[in-house]
Design an enzyme around this catalytic site. Sequence first.
Site, short mmCIF file in Angstrom:
data_model
loop_
_atom_site.label_atom_id
_atom_site.label_comp_id
_atom_site.label_asym_id
_atom_site.label_seq_id
_atom_site.Cartn_x
_atom_site.Cartn_y
_atom_site.Cartn_z
N GLU A 1 4.43 9.86 7.69
CA GLU A 1 4.86 10.22 9.05
C GLU A 1 3.98 11.38 9.50
OE1 GLU A 1 8.06 12.47 11.69
OE2 GLU A 1 8.82 11.74 9.77
N HIS B 1 13.11 5.28 10.98
CA HIS B 1 12.24 6.28 11.59
C HIS B 1 10.80 5.95 11.23
CE1 HIS B 1 11.05 10.12 13.23
NE2 HIS B 1 10.53 10.51 12.08
N GLU C 1 16.68 10.93 15.33
CA GLU C 1 17.02 9.64 14.75
C GLU C 1 18.29 9.71 13.91
OE1 GLU C 1 14.12 11.76 11.97
OE2 GLU C 1 14.37 11.49 14.12
N PRO D 1 6.99 20.83 -2.14
CA PRO D 1 7.38 21.39 -0.85
C PRO D 1 6.20 22.07 -0.18
CG PRO D 1 8.02 22.90 -2.57
CD PRO D 1 7.41 21.69 -3.26
N SER D 2 6.33 22.37 1.09
CA SER D 2 5.31 23.15 1.78
C SER D 2 5.23 24.54 1.16
CB SER D 2 5.65 23.28 3.27
OG SER D 2 4.85 24.27 3.89
N CYS E 1 8.36 16.38 15.06
CA CYS E 1 7.50 15.26 15.45
C CYS E 1 8.11 14.43 16.58
CB CYS E 1 7.22 14.36 14.25
SG CYS E 1 6.39 15.22 12.89
N ARG F 1 15.55 13.08 2.34
CA ARG F 1 15.03 11.77 2.73
C ARG F 1 14.16 11.18 1.62
NH1 ARG F 1 12.12 11.70 8.39
NH2 ARG F 1 13.99 10.72 9.25
#
Length: 483
Positions: A249, A448, A442, A174-175, A283, A158
Amino acid sequence: MLQHKLYINGEYVESESNEFIDVLNPATEEVIARIPSSTEGDADRAVRAAYEAQKEWEKVPSNERGKIVRKLGDKINERKDTFIKLLIEEQGKSYEQATGEVETAIDYFYYMSEWARRIEGEILPSDRPNENIFIYKRPIGVVGGIVPWNFPVFILARKVATALIAGCTIVLKPSQQTPNTAAEFTKIVDEMDELPKGVYNYITGKGSTIGNALATHPKVAIVTMTGSVGAGVKVMEAAAKNITKVNLELGGKAPAIVTGNADVDLAVESIKQSRLTNAGQACTNAERVYVHESVAEEFIKKITEAMKNTKLGNPLEDKEADMGPLVSEDRLNTVHEMVEKAVKEGAEIAIGGKRASMEKGFFYEPTVLLNVKQNMDIIQEEIFGPVLPIMTYSNLDEAIELANDSDFGLSSSIYTENVHEAMRAANELKYGETFINRENFEAIQGYHAGLRKSGLGGADGKHGLEDFLATHVVYMQYKQDYK
């Protein structure tokens, strides 16, 4: 065990810190990788590389950028099985959901590549004679992309695909809990001669350090982050220093309304899926249910049975498992503390309510809570786990009022066979998304985005792409008579 490096300006490099962070498999609690704990200096190097690359990348014809974005999707597709395995191992998704996420990420690169020839400006009439007003859509510049742990492949797509097709360069973080899929994607970038050095950069580390470094950097044009409200607040505060644009977001507390005219079986199936997808760590997951008193007994009986029949397991060993573990022990403990608090306040556990009896891993039992009240934290705060609180209501006015009573505003849903109820909900629910008679997830060609504490800006489709574009207005005077 994997040990990663940073990727800056087209080269793998070491971090300045010489410190590392362990990455765990949440199903086995074993260390599966180590990532560099990057410094602000590392982030600065990455941003400056992206900034220099931006100057030439934005000049590349958009159809050529589209071919590159398409090829990135092709390359992920060629390694689809590797991405699925890495995603399951680092994040704990079921095999079916991990497969779906990787396939959606591939599709996202394909979809965004099609926008190469669709970025449009405008021509407006001027108030002056002999003048035209041109509105151009230009790349906004360097993107700081912060990816969460719950959908590390899809949200990478995305952010990266959208940035590249818009003509932006990107620094991706990234996480620290799920970096392995991003590292695999970085290998693809490194192998592609078509993508110039510095257009894509990859750094790892703690969000408090790298997120702050990206948000405060004067060369970053936009920070796009998916994460918690607390992290979003910190990014906004940091970005304020340079008035840097933010795209955030930040979570949700999605209400699901089941009316007296609902197809109860459809509602049960869809709400279970919406609650347990990714073990409740999404989410858009249905976080609370308001069911009409006329069908409450039937709905509660069926949803409790459906949740009870959920099969837990290590998805790497059991492809038939419906649900894997939570991402970490901290997450598991937080979910359980919320359940315990709700029970102390009067909630009743219909099923679940405790850590699952698995030999290893951060598994939590699918849980249904009854006798909850609107002012409880279990109704007001994001659970982010497989826990479903249920309330009853007597009329649609009440249901909509209860559903809108939230600091969040991302996703919502209603189940009804009555078109009038459906239209009222569509018009009166104060959320960025409303799903009618279907699960919460979505479409990539949609949009979104949420309201209130769910964030700023959005993603997907035409409107999501526009967040990565800057508007440039040109007033063009010309002579009526010329030689």
